[in-house]
Enzyme design. Sequence first.
Site, PDB file in Angstrom:
ATOM      1  N   ARG A  76       0.821  -1.158  -0.137  1.00  0.00           N
ATOM      2  CA  ARG A  76      -0.059  -0.177  -0.030  1.00  0.00           C
ATOM      3  C   ARG A  76       1.066   1.410  -0.078  1.00  0.00           C
ATOM      4  O   ARG A  76       2.053   1.091   0.418  1.00  0.00           O
ATOM      5  CB  ARG A  76      -0.845   0.047   1.369  1.00  0.00           C
ATOM      6  CG  ARG A  76      -1.961  -0.946   1.219  1.00  0.00           C
ATOM      7  CD  ARG A  76      -2.585  -1.172   2.382  1.00  0.00           C
ATOM      8  NE  ARG A  76      -3.419  -2.486   2.510  1.00  0.00           N
ATOM      9  CZ  ARG A  76      -4.332  -2.585   2.054  1.00  0.00           C
ATOM     10  NH1 ARG A  76      -4.871  -1.672   1.134  1.00  0.00           N
ATOM     11  NH2 ARG A  76      -5.083  -3.925   1.894  1.00  0.00           N
ATOM     12  N   GLY A 106      -6.720  -4.507  -8.189  1.00  0.00           N
ATOM     13  CA  GLY A 106      -8.052  -4.406  -7.890  1.00  0.00           C
ATOM     14  C   GLY A 106      -8.568  -2.709  -8.231  1.00  0.00           C
ATOM     15  O   GLY A 106      -7.687  -1.896  -8.521  1.00  0.00           O
ATOM     16  N   ASP A 107      -9.778  -2.599  -7.551  1.00  0.00           N
ATOM     17  CA  ASP A 107     -10.404  -1.237  -7.693  1.00  0.00           C
ATOM     18  C   ASP A 107      -9.386  -0.110  -7.351  1.00  0.00           C
ATOM     19  O   ASP A 107      -9.174   0.990  -7.971  1.00  0.00           O
ATOM     20  CB  ASP A 107     -11.462  -1.230  -6.736  1.00  0.00           C
ATOM     21  CG  ASP A 107     -12.760  -1.874  -7.237  1.00  0.00           C
ATOM     22  OD1 ASP A 107     -12.787  -2.120  -8.423  1.00  0.00           O
ATOM     23  OD2 ASP A 107     -14.031  -1.666  -6.816  1.00  0.00           O
ATOM     24  N   THR A 130      -7.365 -10.041  -8.650  1.00  0.00           N
ATOM     25  CA  THR A 130      -7.763  -9.931  -7.111  1.00  0.00           C
ATOM     26  C   THR A 130      -8.695 -11.482  -7.042  1.00  0.00           C
ATOM     27  O   THR A 130      -9.077 -11.972  -7.938  1.00  0.00           O
ATOM     28  CB  THR A 130      -8.849  -8.978  -6.829  1.00  0.00           C
ATOM     29  OG1 THR A 130      -9.670  -9.441  -5.575  1.00  0.00           O
ATOM     30  CG2 THR A 130      -9.958  -8.521  -7.854  1.00  0.00           C
ATOM     31  N   ASP A 132     -11.024 -11.952  -5.300  1.00  0.00           N
ATOM     32  CA  ASP A 132     -12.653 -11.758  -5.049  1.00  0.00           C
ATOM     33  C   ASP A 132     -13.538 -11.976  -6.277  1.00  0.00           C
ATOM     34  O   ASP A 132     -14.843 -11.780  -5.928  1.00  0.00           O
ATOM     35  CB  ASP A 132     -12.583 -10.481  -4.328  1.00  0.00           C
ATOM     36  CG  ASP A 132     -12.027 -10.506  -2.817  1.00  0.00           C
ATOM     37  OD1 ASP A 132     -11.945 -11.530  -2.228  1.00  0.00           O
ATOM     38  OD2 ASP A 132     -11.487  -9.512  -2.397  1.00  0.00           O
ATOM     39  N   ASP A 134     -14.763  -9.189  -7.598  1.00  0.00           N
ATOM     40  CA  ASP A 134     -15.583  -8.201  -7.512  1.00  0.00           C
ATOM     41  C   ASP A 134     -15.390  -6.895  -8.550  1.00  0.00           C
ATOM     42  O   ASP A 134     -15.465  -5.754  -7.963  1.00  0.00           O
ATOM     43  CB  ASP A 134     -15.455  -7.845  -6.041  1.00  0.00           C
ATOM     44  CG  ASP A 134     -14.041  -7.275  -5.592  1.00  0.00           C
ATOM     45  OD1 ASP A 134     -12.979  -7.489  -6.744  1.00  0.00           O
ATOM     46  OD2 ASP A 134     -13.971  -6.636  -4.746  1.00  0.00           O
ATOM     47  N   GLY A 175     -14.212 -12.687   1.130  1.00  0.00           N
ATOM     48  CA  GLY A 175     -15.272 -11.923   0.355  1.00  0.00           C
ATOM     49  C   GLY A 175     -15.953 -10.851   1.368  1.00  0.00           C
ATOM     50  O   GLY A 175     -16.981 -11.183   1.950  1.00  0.00           O
ATOM     51  N   GLY A 190     -20.526 -28.541  -2.265  1.00  0.00           N
ATOM     52  CA  GLY A 190     -21.830 -29.277  -1.714  1.00  0.00           C
ATOM     53  C   GLY A 190     -22.277 -28.401  -0.530  1.00  0.00           C
ATOM     54  O   GLY A 190     -22.810 -29.383   0.393  1.00  0.00           O
ATOM     55  N   GLN A 260      -5.964 -18.547   0.857  1.00  0.00           N
ATOM     56  CA  GLN A 260      -6.855 -18.459  -0.464  1.00  0.00           C
ATOM     57  C   GLN A 260      -6.206 -17.438  -1.311  1.00  0.00           C
ATOM     58  O   GLN A 260      -6.488 -17.467  -2.412  1.00  0.00           O
ATOM     59  CB  GLN A 260      -8.389 -17.853   0.154  1.00  0.00           C
ATOM     60  CG  GLN A 260      -9.282 -18.836   0.838  1.00  0.00           C
ATOM     61  CD  GLN A 260     -10.330 -18.332   1.515  1.00  0.00           C
ATOM     62  OE1 GLN A 260     -11.272 -17.878   0.831  1.00  0.00           O
ATOM     63  NE2 GLN A 260     -10.035 -17.710   2.719  1.00  0.00           N
TER      64      GLN A 260
END
Lengths: 328, 328, 328, 328
Positions: A76, A106-107, A130, A132, A134, A175, A190, A260
């Site tokens: 960052r 990302g965004d 990313t 996500d 999104d 998320g 499942g 993840q």
Amino acid sequence: MPKTIKKVGVLTSGGDSPGMNAAIRSVVRTCAYHNIECIGIYRGYQGMIEGDFKEMGPRSVNNIVNKGGTILKSARSVEFRTPEGRKKAHDNLVKAGVDALVVIGGDGSFTGGLIFNSEFDFPVMGIPGTIDNDIYGTSFTLGYDTALNTVVDCIDKIRDTASSHNRLFFVEVMGRDAGHIALNAGIGAGAEEILIPEEDLGLDRLLDSLQKSKASGKSSSIVVIAEGDKIGKNVFELKDYVEANLPEYDVRVSVLGHMQRGGSPSCFDRVLASRLGVKAVESLIEGKSNYMVGLREDKVILTPLEQAIKGKSEIDRELLRVSDIMST
Amino acid sequence: MPKTIKKVGVLTSGGDSPGMNAAIRSVVRTCAYHNIECIGIYRGYQGMIEGDFKEMGPRSVNNIVNKGGTILKSARSVEFRTPEGRKKAHDNLVKAGVDALVVIGGDGSFTGGLIFNSEFDFPVMGIPGTIDNDIYGTSFTLGYDTALNTVVDCIDKIRDTASSHNRLFFVEVMGRDAGHIALNAGIGAGAEEILIPEEDLGLDRLLDSLQKSKASGKSSSIVVIAEGDKIGKNVFELKDYVEANLPEYDVRVSVLGHMQRGGSPSCFDRVLASRLGVKAVESLIEGKSNYMVGLREDKVILTPLEQAIKGKSEIDRELLRVSDIMST
Amino acid sequence: MPKTIKKVGVLTSGGDSPGMNAAIRSVVRTCAYHNIECIGIYRGYQGMIEGDFKEMGPRSVNNIVNKGGTILKSARSVEFRTPEGRKKAHDNLVKAGVDALVVIGGDGSFTGGLIFNSEFDFPVMGIPGTIDNDIYGTSFTLGYDTALNTVVDCIDKIRDTASSHNRLFFVEVMGRDAGHIALNAGIGAGAEEILIPEEDLGLDRLLDSLQKSKASGKSSSIVVIAEGDKIGKNVFELKDYVEANLPEYDVRVSVLGHMQRGGSPSCFDRVLASRLGVKAVESLIEGKSNYMVGLREDKVILTPLEQAIKGKSEIDRELLRVSDIMST
Amino acid sequence: MPKTIKKVGVLTSGGDSPGMNAAIRSVVRTCAYHNIECIGIYRGYQGMIEGDFKEMGPRSVNNIVNKGGTILKSARSVEFRTPEGRKKAHDNLVKAGVDALVVIGGDGSFTGGLIFNSEFDFPVMGIPGTIDNDIYGTSFTLGYDTALNTVVDCIDKIRDTASSHNRLFFVEVMGRDAGHIALNAGIGAGAEEILIPEEDLGLDRLLDSLQKSKASGKSSSIVVIAEGDKIGKNVFELKDYVEANLPEYDVRVSVLGHMQRGGSPSCFDRVLASRLGVKAVESLIEGKSNYMVGLREDKVILTPLEQAIKGKSEIDRELLRVSDIMST
């Protein structure tokens, strides 16, 4: 007539995701293919401010297509939010002869790029990286497919022990604002129920669903929960609530966490990264700027960065129904 | 007005692929969700002829969403190619009260379904299950994504030993008539060259490319070759040819073989299977017949079985260019 | 009193195996820990002859513990078999100030090291690195455990398709002279029969066993075959023989090949590599030479290189009986 | 002279672990091989009390060698702690004609078996099944090797994102009383520091070590922490403590949780399960009772259950030193 691009800078910014290295490799090699120079910028915008650059040729990116993380690192940068910071960054690019930028992130990273472009009229192209998924303008962000496989692989393992002990597991996945991972990995694994930020299932419905699941003869159950679910309780509070209301259930919690974000990218993510990298560089060569490359309806397309930032990547509501049917 | 469907039969036919079990599960549970009965037919059309059926409820398909292969098994049926065979099959279905059929398989299986429908006016819906991705009407067949990950994972391992020894590897992957696996897994694995049935690269170009690769400083190389490549030599002949012409290369061959058909399906294939199963059953309920369900341009759609059989699933030629750029 | 070791050279030689990088890392860091310098020698003995060296500090081996292959590369060296070659190699070591050698490899590599020691009285320590587990003096060679997991993972996938189609698969695994991989992976994968170089099962027994397997109600079967099995037919000839004699079987062949040498090492192999690297360097510091480090009876021990080369790593015959019982 | 065993009962008890199914399969098939009947007892001792039995032949255990969890399920039984409960259980066994018992589980399960034996003179044999490796009399418990690979695989993924962001991760792994997983997986994953229940490293030493790690040029760090570490703070408190004292560090926490208990067993665990199952049944046939089978010094051996329960499975302290050297 667009100015000729002679040297492209590439950086990764924001949370890392599998496939970023494959995208870096694609950008570097597409530059080489078109006889354009390429430099890597370390630690995102912060490295741009500090002039932390490295010349990159096609051999600089050997054997990274299958590596998680980003060899250019990410960080960052508070300083890049100031005009002074961006000025320094621009000076460094000019000094290094860089005349166009590929931003993988990302965004937030795209917003930085857009401001940078508006201040210095500097060509910028975005690649959505990313886990996500999104980001508006692409059906798949880099790393999303890999993250889904990671999550599903973890839940498969949890299912082994859940069904050995007839237990209920609450599995929290990434998320904060988007339920893509929870919804797709939930169906893939499942899960009996899936909680996402986009939809308030309600606590009653959850209890009801768990009771039905027990009644239908299921011996174990998995509930997949996105970090930012709408239900207004964190996963541990939810466990307490369910155990208080459904004492027949022995609930365990698993928070999958940062794993993840890592791991060797899936084939899908590697191919996607390769395609998006080519498109990003060739679009810059064609004189385009302020676009994000993405894959939509099976095609590589461009979306204005502004739209990509403002738009919302909606979940496919049909999947909620599919999930419902699958947990019959 | 369509006749009301009360009992659906589901079978898997042709080469098996990861995700078939997830599709069976989806068909069975969608039936249950809509209060329709469901029977599983073992060993494809042969089991239909032999009346090898089993009632299936939602609990019959517990814990199979993540299993490779097909619990209903698959087989070729010579007898189903005869009118007598199909007559027996139809009698069995009628006796069992089955009034619609979901066929999970490839071209050949769909052809069987279409003939069966034409003879007995029996509702048939197809779900494309094959790792080859060679079916018109869907961008992804069940098992294709998983097979790509399997191939890429194998080649990553081969790359380890290739680069330790500065060797050239020829890796043969499945695809007698279609280059989808070779092309995508080749890009994903960072192959220096990819040979597919759709395109005659030519032996000269291959030699040329390998020489350039060596000259560019690459210490090891991978060439991915589809079974049915156009170059007209099998992979071992190709090794001999290259070693004869480029003595600086120490070539090894690896034929990946049947493991490409197995393994736990990827999340993508599981979600796809779930979606297609829902669509197949609900289309039957709506009175539709003779369609294949598929995913195209991010949407679940129907394609007439006849088109699915006759059409050709073209490779994306842009990927050939991407591969070329990536091997810079 | 032993001369003080100030600089250790490390090389990898022969076929590569997972865990070699972890062993290099361990050697390098153990040197640093004891304030000894360390150089990496590229491409085994050939790099020693060519003076292809690189100084290595603890940070040179960051992030390689989990990588397959060997960052130092491996090669065969014809020149090292000549006194002149070895003289050059020794001159290079002396010039670089290297006063001890760690050789990571197999029998052949150890033989080279032993000759080198005898000619120049140069301290040499061996670390057994080969997937074949065929080295006397250690119960586990580096890479063996990983290779077992790779093989078992592949056969699990093959099993999926074998049982979907009720087929018999012949799976060839590595092991020209040693049946360790075939025997252990065969048991691990639930093979119905295992053919190894150490034991002539005989063709009649194989046919008999396959017939019994069918009679016992097994729908699919896997036979695991070491490259160098005693039965005197290659895997394709074997297929023809079995199909001629047992026409009820539909046989498929899969040759797993070089992927068995690659991949990220298992935890077991990483820990083993770490332990053996420490022991190798610390033994050199203590003035020892001409030993191989190994793990036997749960302890890290030293075996004279000469014994390690001449001895034979016997298979555990009890495992043949276990395999027999398991295929009941 | 020992009474002849005609029917063996097998159960899994306590926390499940990968390899339990392979052990069940081995017990069932070894019985069949020796023409002894076998019944499976569901949900451990609780199922024994409830008479929840199932006849098992060699085909009952097809295709489970590679499955995580336990097909016989596991459960805690309060009732079995009472004489009345055990009486019921014994009655059920006698009624079913079972005359010997194989208990797959950990300390607690063995204690139950020992009491049962002392009350009814019923032959009992134990197989150590737990991921924690905390049982005296065996160097490896079933599932331990698999859990190590699962942990190392997760930390490899975490390492990707840690090094992309130059972060410090605290990873909590299973092990309330035993540091085997933390110590071995920590070395395997290249952890900079490892905290285990057996050793009080002290907070000062941890801070010191992290500072040195930073100073030595490492950009990211992983600390592996067993649930029951001696340092007296949970992993989140530890994060706060470190961030308060070393503000240069950006700490993230990951608790791996129950997925460590699941997954397809490694080849090592499958072979171990097969060997231990054979030994357990054949020892019962030989008239032995009250032993645990185990693997020590590369051999399958028997340890009196009493010793197995009372003894302590010490960690190998040499590994602490290896870990120390590896984090140089």
